[in-house]
Design an enzyme around this catalytic site. Sequence first.
Site, short mmCIF file in Angstrom:
data_model
loop_
_atom_site.label_atom_id
_atom_site.label_comp_id
_atom_site.label_asym_id
_atom_site.label_seq_id
_atom_site.Cartn_x
_atom_site.Cartn_y
_atom_site.Cartn_z
N PHE A 214 0.50 -1.20 0.19
CA PHE A 214 0.00 -0.07 -0.15
C PHE A 214 0.82 1.21 -0.02
O PHE A 214 2.05 1.20 0.53
CB PHE A 214 -0.77 0.02 1.31
N GLN B 14 -7.13 14.65 3.62
CA GLN B 14 -6.72 13.83 2.81
C GLN B 14 -7.55 13.71 1.37
O GLN B 14 -8.99 13.54 1.37
CB GLN B 14 -6.54 12.40 3.00
N HIS C 147 -7.96 11.41 -1.72
CA HIS C 147 -7.66 10.24 -2.09
C HIS C 147 -7.43 10.42 -3.96
O HIS C 147 -8.15 10.86 -4.31
CB HIS C 147 -8.84 9.10 -2.04
N LEU D 60 -14.80 5.63 -4.38
CA LEU D 60 -13.35 5.14 -4.15
C LEU D 60 -13.13 4.07 -4.95
O LEU D 60 -13.81 2.85 -4.89
CB LEU D 60 -13.14 5.02 -2.65
N GLU E 191 -6.52 2.17 -3.25
CA GLU E 191 -5.22 1.86 -3.18
C GLU E 191 -4.66 0.59 -3.64
O GLU E 191 -3.61 0.31 -4.07
CB GLU E 191 -4.64 2.78 -2.22
N ARG F 99 -0.49 9.30 -0.48
CA ARG F 99 -1.66 9.63 -1.15
C ARG F 99 -1.58 11.23 -1.48
O ARG F 99 -1.76 11.75 -2.48
CB ARG F 99 -2.99 9.76 -0.36
N HIS G 44 -11.16 12.56 1.13
CA HIS G 44 -11.28 11.16 1.60
C HIS G 44 -11.23 10.99 3.15
O HIS G 44 -12.17 10.27 3.62
CB HIS G 44 -10.32 10.35 1.07
N ARG H 249 -2.46 10.91 6.33
CA ARG H 249 -2.66 9.47 6.65
C ARG H 249 -2.14 8.49 5.70
O ARG H 249 -2.48 8.78 4.54
CB ARG H 249 -4.20 9.13 7.04
C1 LIG Z 1 -14.58 4.51 0.61
C2 LIG Z 1 -13.30 4.38 1.58
C3 LIG Z 1 -12.68 3.32 1.63
C4 LIG Z 1 -11.51 3.24 2.69
N1 LIG Z 1 -10.72 2.19 2.93
C5 LIG Z 1 -10.06 2.12 4.17
C6 LIG Z 1 -8.86 0.93 3.98
O1 LIG Z 1 -8.93 -0.07 3.24
N2 LIG Z 1 -8.16 1.01 4.98
C7 LIG Z 1 -8.11 2.23 5.94
O2 LIG Z 1 -7.47 1.68 7.11
N3 LIG Z 1 -9.14 2.81 6.14
C8 LIG Z 1 -10.03 3.00 5.15
N4 LIG Z 1 -10.87 4.03 4.75
C9 LIG Z 1 -11.11 4.94 6.02
C10 LIG Z 1 -11.86 4.32 7.28
O3 LIG Z 1 -12.74 3.31 6.55
C11 LIG Z 1 -12.56 5.14 8.22
O4 LIG Z 1 -11.65 6.31 8.51
C12 LIG Z 1 -13.15 4.52 9.29
O5 LIG Z 1 -13.66 3.29 8.78
C13 LIG Z 1 -14.00 5.34 10.29
O6 LIG Z 1 -14.34 4.52 11.04
P1 LIG Z 1 -15.11 5.19 12.53
O7 LIG Z 1 -15.51 3.92 13.37
O8 LIG Z 1 -14.21 6.28 12.68
O9 LIG Z 1 -16.49 5.85 11.77
P2 LIG Z 1 -17.65 4.89 10.97
O10 LIG Z 1 -17.57 3.77 10.61
O11 LIG Z 1 -17.86 6.05 9.80
O12 LIG Z 1 -18.95 5.03 11.98
C14 LIG Z 1 -19.60 6.11 12.48
C15 LIG Z 1 -20.79 5.93 13.39
O13 LIG Z 1 -20.96 7.13 13.83
C16 LIG Z 1 -22.44 7.24 13.63
N5 LIG Z 1 -23.01 8.44 14.10
C17 LIG Z 1 -22.39 9.47 13.44
N6 LIG Z 1 -22.84 10.74 14.18
C18 LIG Z 1 -23.81 10.19 14.94
C19 LIG Z 1 -24.67 10.91 15.97
N7 LIG Z 1 -24.87 12.11 15.93
N8 LIG Z 1 -25.56 10.23 16.69
C20 LIG Z 1 -25.40 8.69 16.69
N9 LIG Z 1 -24.46 7.90 16.03
C21 LIG Z 1 -23.83 8.83 15.23
C22 LIG Z 1 -22.71 6.51 12.62
O14 LIG Z 1 -23.98 6.02 12.50
C23 LIG Z 1 -21.71 5.30 12.59
O15 LIG Z 1 -22.23 4.27 13.16
C24 LIG Z 1 -11.67 4.19 3.73
C25 LIG Z 1 -12.62 4.96 3.69
C26 LIG Z 1 -13.44 5.18 2.70
C27 LIG Z 1 -14.48 6.27 2.70
#
Ligand SMILES: Cc1cc2nc3c(=O)[nH]c(=O)nc-3n(C[C@H](O)[C@H](O)[C@H](O)COP(=O)(O)OP(=O)(O)OC[C@H]3O[C@@H](n4cnc5c(N)ncnc54)[C@H](O)[C@@H]3O)c2cc1C
Length: 587
Positions: A119, A240, A242, A252, A255, A286, A353, A398
């Site tokens: 990666f 960031q 992407h 997306l 990568e 990135r 991203h 990142r």
């Molecule tokens: C398309 C894509 C591909 C990616 N691929 C990778 C990868 O291969 N490897 C990697 O390391 N990272 C990757 N990333 C980044 C990574 O996926 C995210 O940074 C990470 O999953 C975020 O996780 P999280 O638990 O912080 O938030 P999320 O998974 O976004 O969860 C947020 C949660 O908060 C809840 N929420 C939000 N606001 C409220 C509120 N007011 N009240 C109650 N609940 C709320 C939502 O309902 C959800 O349950 C990718 C990102 C994207 C967009």
Amino acid sequence: MSFPIRKFDAVIVGGGGAGLRAALQLSKAGLNTAVLSKVFPTRSHTVAAQGGISASLGNVQEDRWDWHMYDTVKGSDWLGDQDAIEFMCRAAPEAVIELEHMGMPFDRVESGKIYQRPFGGHTAEHGKRAVERACAVADRTGHAMLHTLYQQNVRANTQFFVEWTALDLIRDENGDVVGVTVMEMETGDVYIFHAKAVLFATGGAGRIYASSTNAFMNTGDGLGICARAGIPLEDMEFWQFHPTGVAGAGVLITEGVRGEGGILLNADGERFMERYAPTVKDLASRDVVSRAMAMEIYEGRGCGKNKDHVLLKIDHIGAEKIMEKLPGIREISIQFAGIDPIKDPIPVVPTTHYMMGGIPTNYHGEVVVPKDGNPEVPVKGLYAAGECACASVHGANRLGTNSLLDLVVFGKSAGDSMIAYVKEQSDWKPLPKDAGMFTKQRLDRLNGQANGEKVDALRTELQRTVQLHAGVFRTDAILKEGVDKVLKLYERAKNTEIGDKSMVWNTARIEALELDNLMEVAKATMIAAEARKESRGAHASDDHPDRDDVNWMKHSLFYSADNRLDYKPVHTKPLTVDYIEPAKRVY
Ligand SMILES: Cc1cc2nc3c(=O)[nH]c(=O)nc-3n(C[C@H](O)[C@H](O)[C@H](O)COP(=O)(O)OP(=O)(O)OC[C@H]3O[C@@H](n4cnc5c(N)ncnc54)[C@H](O)[C@@H]3O)c2cc1C
């Protein structure tokens, strides 16, 4: 008291990877734990993560956690905190094995060990060659991780509040956090969740931009809620882009495609990354690849009739490998770009991203703010993890696959910190007399507003403004104009209306409340970006093209109440190893 009260040991706002990992820790310790989510937990945005989770398992080639640490520090452009980075990279192999033992169905190499792919920015021996460090489940790693963590939480009796949204933080007279106000989205009923500890894990806020890989729900709620409660936001100038969003759609393309051998071509058919990053080429970090693509397009070597994108070619790795390792990418390409990557290259452009900044935390997941001359004093009862938090391991940029790692490592450590804090308390700290009043005022204002600003129109204007004024290329003038525009939009958002109250669904009310959060994130982003007079990681200024370690190797902290910026030092003392000295960031 304005709203009905429910009591929990711990409230986790967010059911994505970070929230679920923290909740698992708490529920397994026997604490009464509530997880709120705007969507069903397994639809949280973690589900979209494609390429993998990083860990120096060395299943394909020799690898070491300190090489991973070096790459992460370098990737962060020396803005990452080296204690937190060491903590994360050291913990990575164990965190991934733990997921494997929970049942996460990783792909395998011949020997039966977890499959790993290269990666961007991940190297062996401090940049000598690319290394396979991303542990993957085809191109659906986040999906597999989220389902595994959800099932473990069901087993541990975590209480889920699905389609409930958190609105505001409740702090007592000492500033300690004692709960949150929440709304059941279907009914619009509001409650106070009285808690001994609250964790925000609300994910990213990419929806402040017009073109983003983020889901519509990524409105930065945790950041908005904290900003309104007096908590500063850290390093918000760093977003960031992407390199490979599908041109015109923003969806997306991982990568991992380049990790599997995909290459970027300009309109002349040239593999241009050979000029920008001679050693690792298409697998540079990135920000480097995004800027190279923007430069090719800017200098007229973009593809298509508008010369506004470049091409990602993957057909040479063969149909069989594409079907086995990148089936989701093929599907996305067919649906969103109308091409089959087995035969044709995918049109791609840099797309917003990931948010490197967020709610300031230490590596224990505690939210920390400056107080009495100390830059980092924990706010009692308040924790954050995942993309909404700034630990800060990603600094100014990142590395791919370090986010999924961040979720599980800091989700777990935040959970452990919360357990210790909850166990210290024999009873709940009392709620302040005016608990819930602030939320009531916000809802009353919305309900009473007539002939105000339309939420949809204002949000679109905000997204276009941020896209234009805080994009890949930045100048002093572009940023200054952006600050003026966003401050005006912020004021206008105080007069949003939701239409005929007897006719609207609660979703309209919730979108208005989410817009308040987007406004907080956009304001912090624009003001922090305008102030930073250097180029570092994802923040690239044409007027200040060099990194300036003397004046700018520091974290920004933005306070919403008076639009004030403050700064705090980067942590230069790792936990056990020597400081990694700043160097020029070349790949
Ligand atoms: C398309 C894509 C591909 C990616 N691929 C990778 C990868 O291969 N490897 C990697 O390391 N990272 C990757 N990333 C980044 C990574 O996926 C995210 O940074 C990470 O999953 C975020 O996780 P999280 O638990 O912080 O938030 P999320 O998974 O976004 O969860 C947020 C949660 O908060 C809840 N929420 C939000 N606001 C409220 C509120 N007011 N009240 C109650 N609940 C709320 C939502 O309902 C959800 O349950 C990718 C990102 C994207 C967009």
